[in-house]
Design a protein around this motif. Sequence first.
Motif, PDB file in Angstrom:
ATOM      1  N   LEU A 159     -15.998   2.718  -1.713  1.00  0.00           N
ATOM      2  CA  LEU A 159     -15.942   2.632  -0.200  1.00  0.00           C
ATOM      3  C   LEU A 159     -15.938   4.189   0.358  1.00  0.00           C
ATOM      4  N   ARG A 160     -15.273   5.010  -0.268  1.00  0.00           N
ATOM      5  CA  ARG A 160     -15.107   6.637   0.023  1.00  0.00           C
ATOM      6  C   ARG A 160     -16.487   7.135  -0.072  1.00  0.00           C
ATOM      7  N   LEU A 210      -5.008   4.245  -1.665  1.00  0.00           N
ATOM      8  CA  LEU A 210      -5.755   3.439  -1.117  1.00  0.00           C
ATOM      9  C   LEU A 210      -5.723   3.220   0.132  1.00  0.00           C
ATOM     10  N   VAL A 211      -6.624   2.455   0.898  1.00  0.00           N
ATOM     11  CA  VAL A 211      -6.521   2.518   2.455  1.00  0.00           C
ATOM     12  C   VAL A 211      -6.494   0.830   2.750  1.00  0.00           C
ATOM     13  N   VAL A 250     -18.921   5.826   2.571  1.00  0.00           N
ATOM     14  CA  VAL A 250     -18.505   6.475   4.118  1.00  0.00           C
ATOM     15  C   VAL A 250     -19.172   7.796   4.191  1.00  0.00           C
ATOM     16  N   VAL A 251     -18.961   8.454   3.065  1.00  0.00           N
ATOM     17  CA  VAL A 251     -19.334   9.967   3.168  1.00  0.00           C
ATOM     18  C   VAL A 251     -20.848  10.016   3.010  1.00  0.00           C
ATOM     19  N   LEU A 268     -22.007   5.349  13.165  1.00  0.00           N
ATOM     20  CA  LEU A 268     -22.218   6.614  13.257  1.00  0.00           C
ATOM     21  C   LEU A 268     -21.751   7.239  14.375  1.00  0.00           C
ATOM     22  N   ARG A 269     -21.313   8.393  14.663  1.00  0.00           N
ATOM     23  CA  ARG A 269     -21.170   9.228  15.775  1.00  0.00           C
ATOM     24  C   ARG A 269     -22.198   9.517  16.450  1.00  0.00           C
ATOM     25  N   LEU A 307       0.765  -1.227  -0.262  1.00  0.00           N
ATOM     26  CA  LEU A 307      -0.109  -0.025   0.126  1.00  0.00           C
ATOM     27  C   LEU A 307       1.006   1.178  -0.021  1.00  0.00           C
ATOM     28  N   GLU A 342     -10.026   0.098  13.599  1.00  0.00           N
ATOM     29  CA  GLU A 342      -9.683   1.201  13.333  1.00  0.00           C
ATOM     30  C   GLU A 342      -9.846   2.232  14.461  1.00  0.00           C
ATOM     31  N   LEU A 343     -10.971   1.828  15.278  1.00  0.00           N
ATOM     32  CA  LEU A 343     -11.359   2.674  16.443  1.00  0.00           C
ATOM     33  C   LEU A 343     -10.322   2.007  17.676  1.00  0.00           C
ATOM     34  N   ARG A 367     -22.462   8.807   6.463  1.00  0.00           N
ATOM     35  CA  ARG A 367     -22.063   9.830   7.359  1.00  0.00           C
ATOM     36  C   ARG A 367     -23.086  10.991   7.276  1.00  0.00           C
ATOM     37  N   PRO A 396      -8.246  -0.926   4.793  1.00  0.00           N
ATOM     38  CA  PRO A 396      -9.783  -1.609   4.496  1.00  0.00           C
ATOM     39  C   PRO A 396     -10.156  -2.110   3.171  1.00  0.00           C
TER      40      PRO A 396
END
Lengths: 83, 441
Positions: B339-340, B271-272, B343-344, B314-315, B258, B368-369, B347, B274
Amino acid sequence: MTDDEARALIRTTLHQVAPDADLDAVEPGETLQEALDLDSIDFLNLVTGLCESTGFEIPERDYPQLSTLEGAVDYLTGLGSAG
Amino acid sequence: MGDFTMPSLGADMEEGTVNQWLVKPGDEVHRGDIVAVVETEKSTIEIEVFENGVVDELVVEEGETVPVGTVIARLTSETTAATVHSPVLRHLAEQLHVDLSSVTGSGVGGTVTRADVERAGAARVEGAPPGTRPVPQRRGQRHRKAAERATGRTRSSPYARRLASQLGIDVAAVQGSGPGGSVVEADVRRAAAEPAGTGGPMAASVEAAGEVAASSQVGDKQAAMRQAVGALMARSKREIPHYYLSTTIDVAAAVTWLERANLERPVTSRLVLPALLVKATARAVAKVPEMNGFFVDDEFRPSAAVHVGVAISLRSGGVIAPAIHDVDTLALDDLMRALRDLVVRARSGVLRSSEMSDPTITVTNLGELGVESVFGVIYPPQVALVGFGQVGDRVVARDGMVGVRPCLTATLSADHRASDGHRGGRFLAEIDRLLQEPETL
């Protein structure tokens, strides 16, 4: 870019990528990712937004400098003076 | 064709509110068009239509809440659009300026194939013989026009209008970010939060009112979300005999690959990890198909397609797991973009019906958390959930040597009615194997 402009830009961009995150809740020195629960995709979206607004390409190796709010502000103001 | 019902957007959904219609009687609709915006306890969803036709009647009005399965609109087939063409075919037809309804199909049952469209396209270029004519209007343009036609006024959801009147805001002056530029709840809140011109006492009071309205509404939403998640998870634990497995995966190869790949990539196409994890999971399904599909009517029905649900927390509380379609065959760059985007949109609370209704397996990436491992609860009627923990340096003994390597813990929660631990182990091992060859993903 001034300090205030950088701060405003971060706020706007963050609102776009994570409208549910509250930048005011971040304590000085806290990392954005931890304080705001940003996952790697949120963070990448944030960096992308900053790149698009400033016109600068931010390489992956510079990510650590953007980890805190203060760090990110310094980094962005630095970009402005270099450009 | 015929009745268009309130879709089930996840096993936990019992009812939905039609926030907004984006079509009206007489409008022509095509498979994949977004026709309505529905609000559930968890999210705002754009509802897509699955067939071509013409809207006959809107049965349910904006603002009405109805149970899943209720007829919300009636559609009739349209002779010229009676054949359902795939999006790929429509796209190709658009590019070649071929009118699909005029193409004679050579496929099974007279269906139009790619070759037919290409042939028609070539013929058109050579001199437009009878039977082929240019598409009069491109689909996107038509769709936008339909949206513009629908109403002359500012398009806004009923809730946004109600909120705006509570906050003393003129909806017509608010910039809409919803479908077709419509004004949604978030836009009204944004408008309320913006200091108005001079920012006098009036603006302050409006802002304060906005916060009060927002907090009570957010409280309701959170409670509803908690309830929806709770009901689904209770059902899962009641019905599904879970078994759990875990394994440690060395991700040095993936992480190094990566880093190297991203060096050459502009920020927009980086890329990430995930993305690799989701891709490896989808590919591993080919070796262990018992992990992918649904358990319904007392039997496991494997799915040929691999639609991976991605758990996004979700926060404001709660979690949703919308799907990315056909991940096994999706190029890594396309998967990353999806994916991006997902996620947006998750959110900001706007997802599409097709994303909510059909994941065949789910991936959760709580690592990730900061947790080391996550043993998740399966989303019924799915039969497996893969969890990835945090990447961290661990001391690893290999080939008689001790070294420090970046590793993560991968876990599997699977349905014992569909598979056994042995097959589950095989599945995790396959994910591991694929992650050692990131360049092939």
